[in-house]
Design an enzyme around this catalytic site. Structure first.
Site, PDB file in Angstrom:
ATOM      1  N   THR A  37       0.829  -1.212   0.000  1.00 41.15           N
ATOM      2  CA  THR A  37       0.000   0.000   0.000  1.00 41.15           C
ATOM      3  C   THR A  37       0.864   1.263   0.000  1.00 41.15           C
ATOM      4  O   THR A  37       0.349   2.357  -0.234  1.00 41.15           O
ATOM      5  CB  THR A  37      -0.951   0.039   1.214  1.00 41.15           C
ATOM      6  OG1 THR A  37      -0.190  -0.033   2.426  1.00 41.15           O
ATOM      7  CG2 THR A  37      -1.936  -1.115   1.163  1.00 41.15           C
ATOM      8  N   GLY A  38       2.149   1.138   0.241  1.00 43.75           N
ATOM      9  CA  GLY A  38       3.055   2.278   0.195  1.00 43.75           C
ATOM     10  C   GLY A  38       3.601   2.500  -1.204  1.00 43.75           C
ATOM     11  O   GLY A  38       3.288   1.758  -2.144  1.00 43.75           O
ATOM     12  N   PHE A  74      -2.470  -2.788   7.525  1.00 40.53           N
ATOM     13  CA  PHE A  74      -3.591  -2.527   6.635  1.00 40.53           C
ATOM     14  C   PHE A  74      -4.607  -1.687   7.409  1.00 40.53           C
ATOM     15  O   PHE A  74      -4.794  -1.887   8.614  1.00 40.53           O
ATOM     16  CB  PHE A  74      -4.220  -3.832   6.159  1.00 40.53           C
ATOM     17  CG  PHE A  74      -3.302  -4.664   5.310  1.00 40.53           C
ATOM     18  CD1 PHE A  74      -2.672  -4.112   4.201  1.00 40.53           C
ATOM     19  CD2 PHE A  74      -3.053  -5.998   5.614  1.00 40.53           C
ATOM     20  CE1 PHE A  74      -1.818  -4.871   3.411  1.00 40.53           C
ATOM     21  CE2 PHE A  74      -2.195  -6.766   4.835  1.00 40.53           C
ATOM     22  CZ  PHE A  74      -1.576  -6.202   3.733  1.00 40.53           C
ATOM     23  N   TYR A 139     -10.493  -3.925  11.834  1.00 41.63           N
ATOM     24  CA  TYR A 139      -9.336  -3.023  11.800  1.00 41.63           C
ATOM     25  C   TYR A 139      -9.091  -2.406  13.174  1.00 41.63           C
ATOM     26  O   TYR A 139      -7.990  -2.487  13.720  1.00 41.63           O
ATOM     27  CB  TYR A 139      -9.547  -1.920  10.766  1.00 41.63           C
ATOM     28  CG  TYR A 139      -8.593  -0.761  10.950  1.00 41.63           C
ATOM     29  CD1 TYR A 139      -7.223  -0.931  10.789  1.00 41.63           C
ATOM     30  CD2 TYR A 139      -9.058   0.505  11.299  1.00 41.63           C
ATOM     31  CE1 TYR A 139      -6.334   0.127  10.984  1.00 41.63           C
ATOM     32  CE2 TYR A 139      -8.190   1.561  11.491  1.00 41.63           C
ATOM     33  CZ  TYR A 139      -6.823   1.365  11.331  1.00 41.63           C
ATOM     34  OH  TYR A 139      -5.963   2.413  11.532  1.00 41.63           O
ATOM     35  N   LYS A 143      -5.889  -3.162  15.963  1.00 39.86           N
ATOM     36  CA  LYS A 143      -5.027  -2.141  16.563  1.00 39.86           C
ATOM     37  C   LYS A 143      -5.115  -2.182  18.093  1.00 39.86           C
ATOM     38  O   LYS A 143      -4.106  -1.987  18.791  1.00 39.86           O
ATOM     39  CB  LYS A 143      -5.414  -0.763  16.042  1.00 39.86           C
ATOM     40  CG  LYS A 143      -5.040  -0.520  14.585  1.00 39.86           C
ATOM     41  CD  LYS A 143      -3.543  -0.283  14.427  1.00 39.86           C
ATOM     42  CE  LYS A 143      -3.214   0.266  13.066  1.00 39.86           C
ATOM     43  NZ  LYS A 143      -1.829   0.733  12.928  1.00 39.86           N
ATOM     44  N   PHE A 167      -6.688  10.621  15.125  1.00 38.62           N
ATOM     45  CA  PHE A 167      -8.038  10.885  14.670  1.00 38.62           C
ATOM     46  C   PHE A 167      -7.963  11.060  13.136  1.00 38.62           C
ATOM     47  O   PHE A 167      -7.346  10.240  12.477  1.00 38.62           O
ATOM     48  CB  PHE A 167      -8.639  12.050  15.457  1.00 38.62           C
ATOM     49  CG  PHE A 167      -9.125  11.572  16.816  1.00 38.62           C
ATOM     50  CD1 PHE A 167     -10.474  11.538  17.110  1.00 38.62           C
ATOM     51  CD2 PHE A 167      -8.228  11.092  17.775  1.00 38.62           C
ATOM     52  CE1 PHE A 167     -10.923  11.044  18.325  1.00 38.62           C
ATOM     53  CE2 PHE A 167      -8.668  10.593  18.986  1.00 38.62           C
ATOM     54  CZ  PHE A 167     -10.027  10.579  19.266  1.00 38.62           C
ATOM     55  N   ASN A 168      -8.520  12.060  12.535  1.00 31.71           N
ATOM     56  CA  ASN A 168      -8.539  12.133  11.063  1.00 31.71           C
ATOM     57  C   ASN A 168      -7.301  12.870  10.554  1.00 31.71           C
ATOM     58  O   ASN A 168      -7.240  14.097  10.622  1.00 31.71           O
ATOM     59  CB  ASN A 168      -9.816  12.832  10.585  1.00 31.71           C
ATOM     60  CG  ASN A 168     -11.049  11.978  10.795  1.00 31.71           C
ATOM     61  OD1 ASN A 168     -11.346  11.591  11.920  1.00 31.71           O
ATOM     62  ND2 ASN A 168     -11.768  11.684   9.737  1.00 31.71           N
ATOM     63  N   HIS A 185     -10.819   8.701   2.463  1.00 32.05           N
ATOM     64  CA  HIS A 185     -10.804   9.854   3.364  1.00 32.05           C
ATOM     65  C   HIS A 185     -11.499  11.047   2.714  1.00 32.05           C
ATOM     66  O   HIS A 185     -11.366  11.288   1.512  1.00 32.05           O
ATOM     67  CB  HIS A 185      -9.372  10.203   3.748  1.00 32.05           C
ATOM     68  CG  HIS A 185      -8.704   9.130   4.549  1.00 32.05           C
ATOM     69  ND1 HIS A 185      -7.352   9.109   4.783  1.00 32.05           N
ATOM     70  CD2 HIS A 185      -9.204   8.035   5.177  1.00 32.05           C
ATOM     71  CE1 HIS A 185      -7.045   8.054   5.517  1.00 32.05           C
ATOM     72  NE2 HIS A 185      -8.161   7.400   5.767  1.00 32.05           N
ATOM     73  N   TYR A 204     -23.155  11.615   3.624  1.00 32.59           N
ATOM     74  CA  TYR A 204     -23.939  10.522   4.200  1.00 32.59           C
ATOM     75  C   TYR A 204     -24.650  10.990   5.471  1.00 32.59           C
ATOM     76  O   TYR A 204     -24.112  10.937   6.566  1.00 32.59           O
ATOM     77  CB  TYR A 204     -23.034   9.325   4.494  1.00 32.59           C
ATOM     78  CG  TYR A 204     -22.465   8.706   3.241  1.00 32.59           C
ATOM     79  CD1 TYR A 204     -23.243   7.860   2.451  1.00 32.59           C
ATOM     80  CD2 TYR A 204     -21.169   8.990   2.828  1.00 32.59           C
ATOM     81  CE1 TYR A 204     -22.737   7.304   1.283  1.00 32.59           C
ATOM     82  CE2 TYR A 204     -20.650   8.435   1.665  1.00 32.59           C
ATOM     83  CZ  TYR A 204     -21.436   7.597   0.903  1.00 32.59           C
ATOM     84  OH  TYR A 204     -20.928   7.055  -0.251  1.00 32.59           O
TER      85      TYR A 204
END
Length: 323
Positions: A37-38, A74, A139, A143, A167-168, A185, A204
């Site tokens: 994914t990198g 992941f 997920y 963690k 957080f985001n 995102h 949403y």
């Protein structure tokens, strides 16, 4: 003083920005990433690169390293629901192998990339580290399992460790930014609409108990996040596992993000109101008091327009191929 660090997952979004900060601070950096994914171009100049899995860290880790910063995981919530074994095998099994490699090599400091997904749907906000942990996806559960694993390693074997619960994360740092595929995102998705790569952004739910009816989230600039990792390297004592939330401490709604993208880019961003997604809390905002008190950290890039502007600059660089 120059130290030597192994950065697992250092070709990914957050890992690459942290690796760049370490190099800029004069440290010796080795990035270990399997590029699943990198991206190779995410490895900063001046860092050594090893293409490999975190499960193979024992082949590369030795007593010359001062610490490990661990980002290799992941992180797609939806995928973790449909393919949970992938997340347990890599996120949990991979970290178990990494901890064993660190123990064998005598490397006794770890900074771990954790997540606010460990909390699930919060009972109250802002969210502190003492909030109940009830992840709603494999997920988040993976963690949280790693956080428990690290706590045991600290107690049994004297590891000094800090878990940073993000957080985001948003924004970009020079040549380093978000390259997720698929993208999930909000800010980069809205920017794709501004670029003409998407017809509209889906909102949403517009009936949440928030000022404009849309979900509110805490956005933290990736460069602020990176600075917290450097401070975390010296924050824990041997045998201590410190957990710190990393957030802006302020929330922005989905509609605020969309309107900010319109202003920053100068492009129209059509939006479509869709049904709520299951499990989306109305408000997720962090308390970063522990990071402020224990790490001496304070975010400085807290303006949403500045965060969006950095992400927009990076998105245009990727589109044109110019720095």
């Amino acid at each position: 003083m120059s130290d030597k660090y192994l950065v697992t997952g250092g070709a990914g979004y957050v890992g690459s920005v942290v690796a760049a900060h370490l190099v800029e601070a004069g440290h010796t950096v080795t990035v270990l990433d399997d590029l699943s994914t990198g991206h190779r171009e995410g490895v900063p100049a001046g860092a050594d690169f090893i293409e490999g899995r975190v499960q193979d860290a024992a082949r590369h880790l030795d007593a010359s390293y001062d610490a490990v910063l661990h980002f290799a995981a992941f992180s797609q919530v939806g995928e973790s629901v449909t393919d949970p074994e992938k997340y347990w095998r890599n996120n949990v099994g991979g970290t178990m192998d990494l901890l064993a490699a660190m123990r064998a090599a005598g490397v006794r400091t770890l900074v771990f990339s954790s997540t606010a997904a460990t909390y699930g749907e919060p009972e109250s906000t802002p969210i502190t580290e003492s909030a109940p942990t009830a992840p709603t996806s494999p997920y988040g559960a993976s963690k949280l399992a790693v956080d428990h694993m690290i706590a045991g390693e600290c107690a049994a074997h004297g590891l000094a460790a800090v878990s940073l619960r993000y957080f985001n994360v948003a924004g970009a740092y020079g040549a380093y930014g978000e390259r997720h595929d698929p993208e999930s995102h909000l800010i980069p998705l809205v920017l794709q609409v501004a670029q003409g790569k998407r017809a509209a952004i889906s909102v949403y739910g517009d009936d949440y108990p928030t000022p404009d009816g849309t979900c509110v989230r805490d956005y933290i600039h990736v460069a602020d996040l990176a600075e917290a990792h450097l401070l975390a390297l010296t924050a824990a004592a041997p045998g201590e596992h410190l957990i710190c939330n990393l957030g802006n401490g302020n929330g922005f709604s989905v509609r605020e993000v969309v309107e900010t993208v319109r202003k920053v880019t100068g492009h129209p961003v059509p939006e479509i109101t869709a049904d709520r997604r299951g499990g989306d809390p109305a408000v997720l905002v962090a308390s970063a008091r522990s990071a402020i008190d224990r790490l001496g950290w304070r975010p400085s890039r807290t303006d949403l327009a500045g965060i969006v502007a950095d992400a927009w600059r990076f998105a245009r660089q990727r589109e044109t191929g110019t720095p």
